[in-house]
Scaffold this motif. Structure first.
Motif, PDB file in Angstrom:
ATOM      1  N   MET A   1       0.852  -1.191   0.000  1.00  0.00           N
ATOM      2  CA  MET A   1       0.000   0.000   0.000  1.00  0.00           C
ATOM      3  C   MET A   1       0.884   1.234   0.000  1.00  0.00           C
ATOM      4  N   HIS A   2       0.705   2.083  -0.998  1.00  0.00           N
ATOM      5  CA  HIS A   2       1.486   3.314  -1.112  1.00  0.00           C
ATOM      6  C   HIS A   2       0.732   4.438  -0.401  1.00  0.00           C
ATOM      7  N   VAL A   3       1.396   5.075   0.581  1.00  0.00           N
ATOM      8  CA  VAL A   3       0.753   6.094   1.405  1.00  0.00           C
ATOM      9  C   VAL A   3       1.380   7.458   1.111  1.00  0.00           C
ATOM     10  N   PHE A   4       0.544   8.447   0.911  1.00  0.00           N
ATOM     11  CA  PHE A   4       1.001   9.811   0.648  1.00  0.00           C
ATOM     12  C   PHE A   4       0.017  10.779   1.288  1.00  0.00           C
ATOM     13  N   ASP A   5       0.394  12.063   1.370  1.00  0.00           N
ATOM     14  CA  ASP A   5      -0.540  13.023   1.952  1.00  0.00           C
ATOM     15  C   ASP A   5      -1.241  13.811   0.843  1.00  0.00           C
ATOM     16  N   SER A   6      -2.167  14.660   1.238  1.00  0.00           N
ATOM     17  CA  SER A   6      -3.007  15.338   0.243  1.00  0.00           C
ATOM     18  C   SER A   6      -2.273  16.429  -0.523  1.00  0.00           C
ATOM     19  N   SER A   7      -1.005  16.678  -0.161  1.00  0.00           N
ATOM     20  CA  SER A   7      -0.176  17.568  -0.966  1.00  0.00           C
ATOM     21  C   SER A   7       0.617  16.790  -2.009  1.00  0.00           C
ATOM     22  N   GLY A   8       0.524  15.447  -1.948  1.00  0.00           N
ATOM     23  CA  GLY A   8       1.243  14.599  -2.888  1.00  0.00           C
ATOM     24  C   GLY A   8       2.544  14.047  -2.358  1.00  0.00           C
ATOM     25  N   LYS A   9       2.917  14.389  -1.127  1.00  0.00           N
ATOM     26  CA  LYS A   9       4.178  13.944  -0.544  1.00  0.00           C
ATOM     27  C   LYS A   9       4.077  12.494  -0.096  1.00  0.00           C
ATOM     28  N   THR A  10       5.056  11.669  -0.525  1.00  0.00           N
ATOM     29  CA  THR A  10       5.077  10.265  -0.140  1.00  0.00           C
ATOM     30  C   THR A  10       5.410  10.126   1.342  1.00  0.00           C
ATOM     31  N   LEU A  11       4.633   9.300   2.043  1.00  0.00           N
ATOM     32  CA  LEU A  11       4.886   9.037   3.457  1.00  0.00           C
ATOM     33  C   LEU A  11       5.546   7.675   3.658  1.00  0.00           C
ATOM     34  N   LYS A  12       5.005   6.653   3.003  1.00  0.00           N
ATOM     35  CA  LYS A  12       5.547   5.310   3.186  1.00  0.00           C
ATOM     36  C   LYS A  12       4.891   4.351   2.206  1.00  0.00           C
ATOM     37  N   THR A  13       5.544   3.230   1.958  1.00  0.00           N
ATOM     38  CA  THR A  13       4.942   2.145   1.198  1.00  0.00           C
ATOM     39  C   THR A  13       5.008   0.882   2.040  1.00  0.00           C
ATOM     40  N   TYR A  14       3.830   0.332   2.347  1.00  0.00           N
ATOM     41  CA  TYR A  14       3.763  -0.937   3.062  1.00  0.00           C
ATOM     42  C   TYR A  14       3.678  -2.043   2.019  1.00  0.00           C
ATOM     43  N   ARG A  15       4.731  -2.847   1.922  1.00  0.00           N
ATOM     44  CA  ARG A  15       4.759  -3.941   0.954  1.00  0.00           C
ATOM     45  C   ARG A  15       4.204  -5.203   1.609  1.00  0.00           C
ATOM     46  N   LEU A  16       3.482  -5.973   0.833  1.00  0.00           N
ATOM     47  CA  LEU A  16       2.826  -7.153   1.378  1.00  0.00           C
ATOM     48  C   LEU A  16       3.830  -8.130   1.984  1.00  0.00           C
ATOM     49  N   LYS A  17       5.023  -8.239   1.375  1.00  0.00           N
ATOM     50  CA  LYS A  17       6.019  -9.167   1.912  1.00  0.00           C
ATOM     51  C   LYS A  17       6.518  -8.698   3.281  1.00  0.00           C
ATOM     52  N   ASP A  18       6.527  -7.368   3.505  1.00  0.00           N
ATOM     53  CA  ASP A  18       6.956  -6.843   4.811  1.00  0.00           C
ATOM     54  C   ASP A  18       5.921  -7.128   5.891  1.00  0.00           C
ATOM     55  N   LEU A  19       4.645  -7.158   5.505  1.00  0.00           N
ATOM     56  CA  LEU A  19       3.586  -7.398   6.477  1.00  0.00           C
ATOM     57  C   LEU A  19       3.572  -8.845   6.947  1.00  0.00           C
ATOM     58  N   GLN A  20       4.122  -9.756   6.119  1.00  0.00           N
ATOM     59  CA  GLN A  20       4.183 -11.175   6.453  1.00  0.00           C
ATOM     60  C   GLN A  20       2.815 -11.698   6.865  1.00  0.00           C
TER      61      GLN A  20
ATOM     62  N   ASN B   1      -0.380  -5.490  -7.446  1.00  0.00           N
ATOM     63  CA  ASN B   1      -1.666  -5.085  -6.874  1.00  0.00           C
ATOM     64  C   ASN B   1      -1.456  -3.783  -6.119  1.00  0.00           C
ATOM     65  N   VAL B   2      -1.784  -2.669  -6.764  1.00  0.00           N
ATOM     66  CA  VAL B   2      -1.478  -1.356  -6.208  1.00  0.00           C
ATOM     67  C   VAL B   2      -2.658  -0.850  -5.383  1.00  0.00           C
ATOM     68  N   SER B   3      -2.435  -0.716  -4.088  1.00  0.00           N
ATOM     69  CA  SER B   3      -3.427  -0.067  -3.237  1.00  0.00           C
ATOM     70  C   SER B   3      -2.840   1.258  -2.774  1.00  0.00           C
ATOM     71  N   LEU B   4      -3.703   2.257  -2.636  1.00  0.00           N
ATOM     72  CA  LEU B   4      -3.271   3.610  -2.330  1.00  0.00           C
ATOM     73  C   LEU B   4      -4.008   4.142  -1.111  1.00  0.00           C
ATOM     74  N   ALA B   5      -3.322   4.931  -0.303  1.00  0.00           N
ATOM     75  CA  ALA B   5      -3.952   5.599   0.832  1.00  0.00           C
ATOM     76  C   ALA B   5      -3.427   7.021   0.900  1.00  0.00           C
ATOM     77  N   MET B   6      -4.332   7.973   1.007  1.00  0.00           N
ATOM     78  CA  MET B   6      -3.958   9.377   1.135  1.00  0.00           C
ATOM     79  C   MET B   6      -4.381   9.891   2.494  1.00  0.00           C
ATOM     80  N   MET B   7      -3.438  10.459   3.227  1.00  0.00           N
ATOM     81  CA  MET B   7      -3.717  11.077   4.511  1.00  0.00           C
ATOM     82  C   MET B   7      -3.909  12.577   4.310  1.00  0.00           C
ATOM     83  N   GLY B   8      -4.856  13.141   5.026  1.00  0.00           N
ATOM     84  CA  GLY B   8      -5.114  14.569   4.891  1.00  0.00           C
ATOM     85  C   GLY B   8      -4.075  15.423   5.592  1.00  0.00           C
TER      86      GLY B   8
END
Length: 395
Positions: free
Chosen positions: A1-20, A165-172
């Motif tokens: 899951m690729h996480v960014f804020d509402s200005s477009g700045k990348t915060l983090k990417t949670y990869r499925l393999k890291d979540l185990q 499988n690209v999932s996206l999350a945007m934080m305000g």
């Protein structure tokens, strides 16, 4: 899951393999379309024909399901009320007919007519609690070779989402509060939601149009006009996903739960399940999970009761289903979902900063534990069932 804020700045990417996270030996993680789950259930129950269409009493040939008492599925009619009897429950339908059964399991959602009838004499009412947010829901078909397809592929490659499988999350942010989430629920189809703060609740819709999720029916022009306003200044990928959706696949709805969390789920041979029992904001992702577990536990207890043949066994099975511990645990999840919704759309400087900072620096394992924390209620509920029924449980 690729996480960014509402200005477009990348915060983090949670990869499925890291979540185990392992669902089965062959599948690590994934998302499913709600309609696919419903169709799978209908197929398992033998309620679809050779073309995958729903079979019900209205469409059945007289020699098949002509007797309404014998029919399994009735489409186009609603429950209006019920009456408990010593050896059955009688259910009255909107077409003037009635049916009898050993029990009535109410899975009729947040606008449950069965719940309304059950709590019709509650002194302080059984009203809705508005959570202070509205959501735009939709799904977008991503055409192969399109600009959107290319952008999603680019995101996957740049952020190491190896499975594609690209999932996206945007934080305000404080300047632009709100939460966006998108995930692929079928090949080339993304389901998404954009949650925003709204002081006044939208009008509730209790029509039979299930695609609206209880929201307000808007014309295509109204949707386009309102969406163009709320998308102004959002990151390009968010605008692309939402604007590529057909207006027929977009709806707006408020987040509601119930004011009174202490009311029983059971009345004699009648039990409330899912949103009929404990509606909640989707901010904890537990609505469907709890509904499925409700169905499993209620069905197992009723099956054991019917097998025993003991007088009063049906009523006792539903009393056991209506666990005070379950209701208490559900209330915790519901209140937690309220908080997450409030934080996600907050303009408070500290709250906004903490939400984005925690998303950026919290380890994947901690994030996973928080995501699945709502399932503790489900685990305790099924463990209680196994303690009571032991090896009689059928799966």
């Amino acid at each position: 899951m690729h996480v960014f804020d509402s200005s477009g700045k990348t915060l983090k990417t949670y990869r499925l393999k890291d979540l185990q996270l392992k669902i089965t030996d062959s599948r690590s993680f994934g998302f499913a379309n709600r309609s696919d789950l419903q169709l799978a259930l209908l197929e398992e129950l033998g309620l679809t024909d050779g073309d995958g269409q729903i079979r019900d009493v209205a469409a059945a040939a007289p020699e098949e399901d002509g007797d309404i008492e014998a029919a399994v599925l009735h489409c186009g009619v609603a429950v209006t009320s019920y009456e408990n009897h010593p050896d059955h429950v009688e259910v009255r339908l909107s077409d003037g007919t009635s049916v009898r059964g050993c029990a009535l399991l109410a899975c009729d959602g947040i606008h449950s007519a069965i719940r309304q009838h059950k709590h019709r004499d509650v002194a302080d009412g059984d009203g809705f609690h508005y959570c202070g947010q509205v959501a735009w829901w939709g799904k977008t078909a991503v055409e192969e070779g399109s600009a959107l397809d290319a952008e999603l592929a680019k995101l996957a490659e740049e952020n190491g989402m190896e499975d594609g499988n690209v999932s996206l999350a945007m934080m305000g942010t404080r300047a632009r509060p709100g939460v966006f989430f998108s995930c692929e629920v079928a090949e080339g189809v993304h389901a998404w939601v954009y949650v925003l703060k709204e002081k006044d609740p939208p009008a509730a819709n209790a029509s039979d149009d299930l695609t609206r999720r209880g929201g307000v029916a808007l014309t295509g022009d109204q949707k386009q006009e309102e969406m163009s306003k709320l998308l102004d200044g959002t990151p390009e990928i968010v605008r692309a996903i939402m604007t590529h959706a057909s207006v027929d696949d977009v709806t707006r709805a408020g987040f509601f739960d119930r004011k009174n969390q202490t009311l029983s789920y059971v009345d004699g041979r009648v039990a409330l399940l899912g949103d009929a029992a404990h509606p909640q904001s989707p901010m904890m992702g537990q609505g469907a999970n709890m509904a499925i577990v409700d169905g499993f536990v209620a069905a197992q207890r009723l099956a054991a009761a019917m097998q025993s043949g003991t007088e009063g066994a049906i009523e006792q099975a539903l009393v056991d289903y209506d666990s005070k511990t379950r209701r208490k645990d559900n209330t915790k999840v519901i209140k937690k979902a309220r908080r997450y919704g409030e934080w996600g759309v907050s303009r408070n400087r500290v709250v906004s900063w903490l939400a984005r900072t925690s998303m950026k620096y919290v380890p994947a394992s901690t994030m996973l534990n928080e995501i699945v924390s709502g399932d503790k209620s489900n685990k305790k509920f099924t463990e209680s069932l196994r303690k009571d029924l032991g090896e009689t449980i059928r799966v």
